[in-house]
Scaffold this active site. Structure first.
Site, mmCIF file in Angstrom:
data_model
loop_
_atom_site.group_PDB
_atom_site.id
_atom_site.type_symbol
_atom_site.label_atom_id
_atom_site.label_comp_id
_atom_site.label_asym_id
_atom_site.label_seq_id
_atom_site.Cartn_x
_atom_site.Cartn_y
_atom_site.Cartn_z
ATOM 1 C CG HIS A 243 -1.824 -1.138 1.338
ATOM 2 N ND1 HIS A 243 -2.159 -1.736 2.541
ATOM 3 C CD2 HIS A 243 -2.512 -1.814 0.379
ATOM 4 C CE1 HIS A 243 -2.997 -2.724 2.321
ATOM 5 N NE2 HIS A 243 -3.235 -2.795 1.021
ATOM 6 C CD GLU A 281 -5.340 -3.990 -1.565
ATOM 7 O OE1 GLU A 281 -5.990 -2.986 -1.876
ATOM 8 O OE2 GLU A 281 -4.958 -4.221 -0.406
#
Length: 328
Positions: A243, A281
């Site tokens: 992330h 993601e």
């Protein structure tokens, strides 16, 4: 080297300076350190033949790094004779080849706290019923440093320190741009509780990205097998996930994304040689981040629905990353 050779000084995290002399008319390339020759290469249209090299494997790696940075289209160096280090490809005719993508997979000077051996595999079951390898203790302090010639600056990664970085982390998360995608705006107390929880979680490593030691970004590197992403693809034991957020406006821009994203992926691949994939993601509508990831050779095999968002699965294969080796 004759006086008409172009001279470039290249820096290493150890403080060592490499002096590169590139004589295009010969053509010949030479690397020295403290006036000692480390590597001399003859170049023509078909070969990159090594004329002379140091016997010190560590110094040879440093000189070879300087060569591949200064000659980014070259993929291998050819050595004659025998007795070459084990990280070369040995040939039958008493010669060896040092390939660029293999060199970049050596921890070298980039990881100041590199483990001598991979952490042994011992399978455990976590509280959620997921079976995965036991993870090593988290590092502390700086874990990666490299001078990026593309932006002419040091790019480094260090483990987040809650007392030092809490207010910075809160400021970044509360910025309108970051909050639109992270959705983690909140108070100092809420952010402290979040980071303390992360610090206790063996699944995740919280990192601060720096350019010339100026903190500018926050990264979460996680073991995908234990993460919420695992059910959505065939997660392997040593896949890592990321992330990312850039908090400082003056460090935004595609040229800097290339530098820090390459550094982050390079670190994760070096951290454990068994890591063959890095996944991410981002939100499916975060077109800019998806484009940055694809520029670094992440593939986008699919989109899927998390409980909280529609996500794009982005996957970077180890061989795809090192094959191009856009590490300057």
């Amino acid at each position: 080297m004759p006086g008409n050779a172009r001279h470039t000084a290249m820096l290493l995290p150890t403080g060592q300076q490499l002096d590169v002399f590139d004589q295009e008319l010969a053509p010949q390339w030479r690397c020295q350190s403290n006036d000692q020759d480390l590597l001399t290469v003859e170049l023509d249209d078909t070969t990159t033949r090594v004329l002379q090299s140091t016997d010190d494997p560590a110094q040879l790696c440093r000189a070879a790094w300087a060569f591949f940075v200064s000659r980014p289209t070259v993929t291998a160096l050819e050595f004659s004779g025998d007795g070459h280090p084990g990280f070369m490809v040995q040939r039958d005719n008493d010669s060896a080849v040092l390939e660029r993508d293999m060199l970049w997979q050596l921890t070298g000077d980039w990881l100041p706290k590199a483990a001598a051996f991979p952490y042994p595999v011992s399978m455990v079951m976590d509280d959620s019923g997921r079976r995965h390898p036991r993870r090593p203790a988290k590092p502390s302090g700086e874990v990666y440093r490299r001078f990026d010639t593309g932006i002419q600056a040091w790019v480094s990664l260090r483990v987040l320190d809650i007392e030092e970085d809490l207010e910075r982390f809160m400021r970044w998360q509360n910025s309108q741009r970051v909050a639109a995608f992270w959705e983690q705006s909140g108070t100092l107390e809420a952010h402290r509780a979040y980071l303390e929880s992360q610090a206790r979680d063996p699944r995740v490593l919280n990192l601060i990205g720096c350019i010339d030691d100026d903190p500018f970004a926050y990264f979460e590197a996680y073991w995908a097998k234990e993460d919420r992403i695992a059910p959505y693809y065939d997660a392997q034991d040593f896949d890592r996930g990321i992330h990312m957020l850039v908090g400082e406006e003056h460090h935004r821009g595609p040229h800097k994304v290339k530098a820090w994203l390459n550094a982050l992926c390079h670190y994760l691949f070096l951290d454990d040689c068994r890591t063959t994939r890095i996944v991410s993601e981002p939100r499916a509508d975060n077109d800019r981040m998806i484009q940055h990831l694809q520029a670094r050779r992440f593939a986008k095999p699919k989109e899927f629905d998390f409980p909280h968002k529609r996500a794009a699965l982005m996957v970077l294969q180890r061989d795809a990353f090192f094959e191009r080796c856009e590490l300057s």
